[in-house]
Design a protein around this motif. Structure first.
Motif, PDB file in Angstrom:
ATOM      1  N   THR A   1       0.849  -1.210   0.000  1.00  0.00           N
ATOM      2  CA  THR A   1       0.000   0.000   0.000  1.00  0.00           C
ATOM      3  C   THR A   1       0.874   1.246   0.000  1.00  0.00           C
ATOM      4  N   LYS A   2       1.948   1.218   0.807  1.00  0.00           N
ATOM      5  CA  LYS A   2       2.834   2.379   0.924  1.00  0.00           C
ATOM      6  C   LYS A   2       3.426   2.745  -0.437  1.00  0.00           C
ATOM      7  N   PHE A   3       3.983   1.747  -1.139  1.00  0.00           N
ATOM      8  CA  PHE A   3       4.638   2.053  -2.421  1.00  0.00           C
ATOM      9  C   PHE A   3       3.630   2.336  -3.531  1.00  0.00           C
ATOM     10  N   GLU A   4       2.464   1.682  -3.452  1.00  0.00           N
ATOM     11  CA  GLU A   4       1.429   1.966  -4.472  1.00  0.00           C
ATOM     12  C   GLU A   4       0.935   3.404  -4.321  1.00  0.00           C
ATOM     13  N   THR A   5       0.847   3.881  -3.064  1.00  0.00           N
ATOM     14  CA  THR A   5       0.422   5.260  -2.823  1.00  0.00           C
ATOM     15  C   THR A   5       1.449   6.242  -3.396  1.00  0.00           C
ATOM     16  N   LEU A   6       2.744   5.907  -3.234  1.00  0.00           N
ATOM     17  CA  LEU A   6       3.790   6.759  -3.806  1.00  0.00           C
ATOM     18  C   LEU A   6       3.631   6.832  -5.322  1.00  0.00           C
ATOM     19  N   VAL A   7       3.294   5.686  -5.941  1.00  0.00           N
ATOM     20  CA  VAL A   7       3.090   5.666  -7.401  1.00  0.00           C
ATOM     21  C   VAL A   7       1.901   6.558  -7.759  1.00  0.00           C
ATOM     22  N   THR A   8       0.788   6.375  -7.031  1.00  0.00           N
ATOM     23  CA  THR A   8      -0.433   7.154  -7.303  1.00  0.00           C
ATOM     24  C   THR A   8      -0.137   8.650  -7.335  1.00  0.00           C
ATOM     25  N   VAL A   9       0.580   9.129  -6.319  1.00  0.00           N
ATOM     26  CA  VAL A   9       0.833  10.570  -6.217  1.00  0.00           C
ATOM     27  C   VAL A   9       1.894  11.005  -7.230  1.00  0.00           C
ATOM     28  N   HIS A  10       2.913  10.153  -7.390  1.00  0.00           N
ATOM     29  CA  HIS A  10       4.006  10.583  -8.273  1.00  0.00           C
ATOM     30  C   HIS A  10       3.609  10.576  -9.753  1.00  0.00           C
TER      31      HIS A  10
ATOM     32  N   ILE B   1      -1.824  30.520  -0.265  1.00  0.00           N
ATOM     33  CA  ILE B   1      -2.106  30.152   1.129  1.00  0.00           C
ATOM     34  C   ILE B   1      -1.082  29.106   1.590  1.00  0.00           C
ATOM     35  N   ASP B   2      -0.475  29.359   2.762  1.00  0.00           N
ATOM     36  CA  ASP B   2       0.484  28.396   3.314  1.00  0.00           C
ATOM     37  C   ASP B   2      -0.117  27.731   4.553  1.00  0.00           C
ATOM     38  N   PHE B   3      -0.059  26.396   4.583  1.00  0.00           N
ATOM     39  CA  PHE B   3      -0.522  25.659   5.764  1.00  0.00           C
ATOM     40  C   PHE B   3       0.683  24.995   6.417  1.00  0.00           C
ATOM     41  N   VAL B   4       0.788  25.117   7.732  1.00  0.00           N
ATOM     42  CA  VAL B   4       1.830  24.346   8.428  1.00  0.00           C
ATOM     43  C   VAL B   4       1.283  22.931   8.591  1.00  0.00           C
ATOM     44  N   TYR B   5       2.067  21.942   8.185  1.00  0.00           N
ATOM     45  CA  TYR B   5       1.660  20.533   8.289  1.00  0.00           C
ATOM     46  C   TYR B   5       1.304  20.226   9.748  1.00  0.00           C
ATOM     47  N   SER B   6       0.218  19.447   9.963  1.00  0.00           N
ATOM     48  CA  SER B   6      -0.262  19.270  11.350  1.00  0.00           C
ATOM     49  C   SER B   6       0.302  18.059  12.083  1.00  0.00           C
ATOM     50  N   TYR B   7       1.017  17.205  11.371  1.00  0.00           N
ATOM     51  CA  TYR B   7       1.710  16.056  11.990  1.00  0.00           C
ATOM     52  C   TYR B   7       0.809  15.081  12.738  1.00  0.00           C
ATOM     53  N   GLU B   8      -0.441  14.964  12.337  1.00  0.00           N
ATOM     54  CA  GLU B   8      -1.282  13.887  12.889  1.00  0.00           C
ATOM     55  C   GLU B   8      -0.747  12.584  12.301  1.00  0.00           C
ATOM     56  N   TYR B   9      -0.660  11.536  13.121  1.00  0.00           N
ATOM     57  CA  TYR B   9      -0.201  10.251  12.577  1.00  0.00           C
ATOM     58  C   TYR B   9      -1.330   9.667  11.723  1.00  0.00           C
ATOM     59  N   LEU B  10      -1.064   9.429  10.425  1.00  0.00           N
ATOM     60  CA  LEU B  10      -2.132   9.031   9.499  1.00  0.00           C
ATOM     61  C   LEU B  10      -2.098   7.553   9.121  1.00  0.00           C
ATOM     62  N   GLY B  11      -1.105   6.816   9.630  1.00  0.00           N
ATOM     63  CA  GLY B  11      -1.041   5.390   9.317  1.00  0.00           C
ATOM     64  C   GLY B  11      -0.684   5.150   7.866  1.00  0.00           C
ATOM     65  N   CYS B  12      -1.008   3.951   7.403  1.00  0.00           N
ATOM     66  CA  CYS B  12      -0.676   3.585   6.021  1.00  0.00           C
ATOM     67  C   CYS B  12      -1.986   3.388   5.276  1.00  0.00           C
ATOM     68  N   LYS B  13      -2.470   4.452   4.658  1.00  0.00           N
ATOM     69  CA  LYS B  13      -3.768   4.372   3.990  1.00  0.00           C
ATOM     70  C   LYS B  13      -3.600   4.680   2.508  1.00  0.00           C
ATOM     71  N   GLU B  14      -4.498   4.155   1.709  1.00  0.00           N
ATOM     72  CA  GLU B  14      -4.446   4.455   0.275  1.00  0.00           C
ATOM     73  C   GLU B  14      -4.874   5.896   0.063  1.00  0.00           C
ATOM     74  N   ARG B  15      -4.338   6.488  -1.004  1.00  0.00           N
ATOM     75  CA  ARG B  15      -4.729   7.864  -1.332  1.00  0.00           C
ATOM     76  C   ARG B  15      -5.492   7.855  -2.648  1.00  0.00           C
ATOM     77  N   LEU B  16      -6.298   8.893  -2.847  1.00  0.00           N
ATOM     78  CA  LEU B  16      -7.087   8.972  -4.083  1.00  0.00           C
ATOM     79  C   LEU B  16      -6.192   9.270  -5.273  1.00  0.00           C
ATOM     80  N   VAL B  17      -6.619   8.778  -6.422  1.00  0.00           N
ATOM     81  CA  VAL B  17      -5.961   9.181  -7.667  1.00  0.00           C
ATOM     82  C   VAL B  17      -6.315  10.654  -7.876  1.00  0.00           C
ATOM     83  N   ILE B  18      -5.294  11.480  -8.151  1.00  0.00           N
ATOM     84  CA  ILE B  18      -5.537  12.928  -8.241  1.00  0.00           C
ATOM     85  C   ILE B  18      -5.917  13.290  -9.672  1.00  0.00           C
ATOM     86  N   THR B  19      -7.038  13.961  -9.824  1.00  0.00           N
ATOM     87  CA  THR B  19      -7.486  14.377 -11.160  1.00  0.00           C
ATOM     88  C   THR B  19      -7.479  15.907 -11.206  1.00  0.00           C
ATOM     89  N   ALA B  20      -7.806  16.447 -12.380  1.00  0.00           N
ATOM     90  CA  ALA B  20      -7.866  17.910 -12.516  1.00  0.00           C
ATOM     91  C   ALA B  20      -8.924  18.478 -11.563  1.00  0.00           C
TER      92      ALA B  20
END
Length: 426
Positions: A279-288, A337-356
Motif C-alpha cells: 500500500t505504501k509504495f502503491e500510494t507513492l506511485v499514485t501521487v508521483h 495560502i500556506d498551511f503548516v503541516y499538522s503532523y497527525e499520525y495518518l497510518g498507512c492508507k491508500e490515497r485517491l488518484v488525483i485528477t484535474a
C-alpha cells in the motif's frame, strides 16, 4: 379510570427504568463513581428504593393492583427527580472532561463513559484509540513499566507500522491529561520523522534508492518526502530556466521524475513483504504519476512560451510541499495560502488518484480555509466529495472528523461538534 391510571403509572415506570439502567453501570463501580462520590451516594439510595419497588411488584404479580399501590405511586416521582439530578451531574462531568481533551467532543456519551470508567487501566482502552486519533490503533507500553507508552502503532491486518515516541508518555493520573500528552507527543514524533526525511531528500537517486528511502520512513513521511523532492526540483528547474537561461534543465528534471516513477513501479512488481508495504509504495506511485504528468504539462507550456518562471500561476496553483529550515516545519502551499503541516499520525492508507477536479477542489478549499471560511463541495451522491475533503486533510496532515447528519441530530449535537472543532484546533 383505573386502567388509564395504570397506563400512566407504567409509562412513568418505564422511563425511570431506562434512566436507572443507563446510570447503574456508571455509578456502581469503575472510576467515575470514585470521582463523583456525592452522586454515587445519592444513586445508591435511589438504587435501594428501586429494588424495594421491584421486589414488591414481583410479590404482587398482578398488574393493576401493583400499579394502584400507594408506595409505588409516591416513590416513582421522587425516584425520577433523583435520577434526573444524577443525569445532569453526569452530563456536566462529561462536559468538564471534554473541555480538557477536546477530541472527546467527537465521541458519543456511551463511548466516552466506557473510556472514562476504564481510565485507570490504560491497557483496557487499546480498542478505543482509533475513536480519538486518525490512525493510532494501539499503543505499545514499556516492558518494565506498564504505564509508559513508548510507541504508537497503525495496524493493518497482520502488519503494523510503529512510530517511536520522542519522549515516552506516562499513562497515569486522569485519562484526559495523558491523552492530551499523547496527542502532543505523537505530533512531535511525526515531526521528528519528517525532519530526518527532509534531510535525506537531497540524496534521493544520488546513492539513496527509493526502496531504502521508502522502507526507512513511515508511509505518510515517505509520501511527504517524494512531494518535497518534486516541489524542490520543479521550482529549481523553473528558476534556472528563467534566470540562467538553462535550456537543458527541464529535460533533465523530467528524466529524473520519469526515473523515479519507473523505480517505484519496478518496486511494486517485487515482493514487498507485507500488504502494508505494498500500500505504501502503491500510494507513492499514485501521487508521483500525477506529479510527473503535471511537470510535463508545465514543460509543454514553457515550450509554447506560456510559462516564464517559478512565479507563474500554472506552478503556484499546485499543491507544493516545502521544508522550511527557519521554522523547522513542513509547509504545504496552495496558490497564495500556506498551511503548516499538522503532523497527525495518518497510518498507512491508500490515497485517491488525483485528477484535474481534485486539484480545483484543493485550490478552492484552501482559499476558503485561508480566509477562515468553510467549503461546501456540491454534487450527486457517490462522486467523492467527502473522500476528496478527507484526502486534502491527509495532504495537510490534519485529523479529519466525518459526521453524517440524520434527523436525530439536535442543536446540542451540532454545538458539541463546533466546540470540539474550535477547541482541538482542527
Amino acid at each position: 379510570a383505573t386502567l388509564s391510571d395504570t397506563g400512566d403509572t407504567i409509562e412513568r415506570w418505564f422511563k425511570i427504568q431506562q434512566m436507572w439502567t443507563s446510570l447503574e453501570s456508571v455509578f456502581t463501580g469503575g472510576d467515575i463513581a470514585k470521582q463523583m462520590p456525592m452522586e454515587a451516594k445519592k444513586f445508591s439510595q435511589i438504587d435501594k428504593d428501586w429494588v424495594k419497588i421491584m421486589q414488591k411488584s414481583a410479590e404482587t404479580k398482578l398488574v393493576v393492583p401493583c400499579c394502584q399501590n400507594d408506595m409505588l405511586k409516591q416513590m416513582l416521582p421522587v425516584l425520577g427527580a433523583g435520577l434526573e439530578t444524577c443525569q445532569k451531574s453526569l452530563e456536566s462531568y462529561l462536559e468538564g472532561k471534554r473541555n480538557k481533551f477536546p477530541r472527546f467532543y467527537f465521541t458519543s456519551d456511551p463511548v466516552l463513559l466506557k473510556i472514562l470508567s476504564q481510565g485507570s487501566d490504560p491497557e483496557s482502552i487499546q480498542e478505543d484509540f482509533e475513536k480519538l486519533f486518525d490512525a493510532i490503533n494501539r499503543v505499545q507500553f514499556d516492558k518494565a513499566d506498564r504505564k509508559k507508552i513508548v510507541k504508537i502503532k497503525g495496524v493493518v491486518g497482520s502488519a503494523e507500522e510503529n512510530v517511536d515516541m520522542a519522549v515516552p508518555v506516562m499513562a497515569q493520573g486522569n485519562i484526559e491529561d495523558w491523552l492530551l500528552a499523547l496527542e502532543a507527543e505523537m505530533q512531535r514524533s511525526v515531526r521528528k520523522e519528517c525532519r530526518f526525511c527532509s534531510m535525506e531528500t537531497n540524496q534521493l537517486l544520488n546513492g539513496l534508492s527509493l526502496e531504502d528511502f521508502g522502507k526507512k520512513s513511515i508511509a505518510q513521511v515517505a509520501l511527504l518526502g517524494v512531494q518535497l523532492v518534486w516541489t524542490t526540483d520543479f521550482q529549481d528547474a523553473l528558476a534556472r530556466m528563467s534566470r540562467e537561461k538553462d535550456k537543458t534543465i527541464m529535460g533533465a528534471t523530467n528524466r529524473k521524475f520519469v526515473q523515479m516513477l519507473s523505480d517505484l513501479i519496478g518496486l511494486c512488481l517485487t515482493d514487498l513483504g507485507s500488504a502494508m508495504n505494498r500500500t505504501k509504495f502503491e500510494t507513492l506511485v499514485t501521487v508521483h504519476v500525477h506529479q510527473k504528468d503535471l511537470f510535463q504539462e508545465v514543460w509543454k507550456k514553457v515550450k509554447e512560451g506560456k510559462v516564464k518562471d517559478e512565479n507563474d500561476f500554472e506552478w503556484l496553483k499546485q499543491t507544493r510541499c516545502y521544508w522550511k529550515q527557519d521554522s523547522d516545519n513542513a509547509v504545504i502551499s496552495i496558490a497564495d495560502i500556506d498551511f503548516v503541516y499538522s503532523y497527525e499520525y495518518l497510518g498507512c492508507k491508500e490515497r485517491l488518484v488525483i485528477t484535474a477536479l481534485t486539484d480545483r477542489c484543493y485550490v478552492t478549499q484552501s482559499q476558503a480555509l485561508g480566509m477562515f471560511f468553510g467549503g461546501a463541495p456540491a454534487g450527486p451522491a457517490g462522486t467523492g466529495k467527502t473522500e476528496t475533503t478527507k484526502d486534502m486533510g491527509r495532504t495537510l496532515g490534519v485529523f479529519v472528523v466525518v459526521t453524517n447528519c440524520s434527523d436525530q441530530h439536535r442543536f446540542r449535537d451540532m454545538a458539541k461538534i463546533f466546540k470540539g472543532l474550535c477547541m482541538s484546533g482542527l
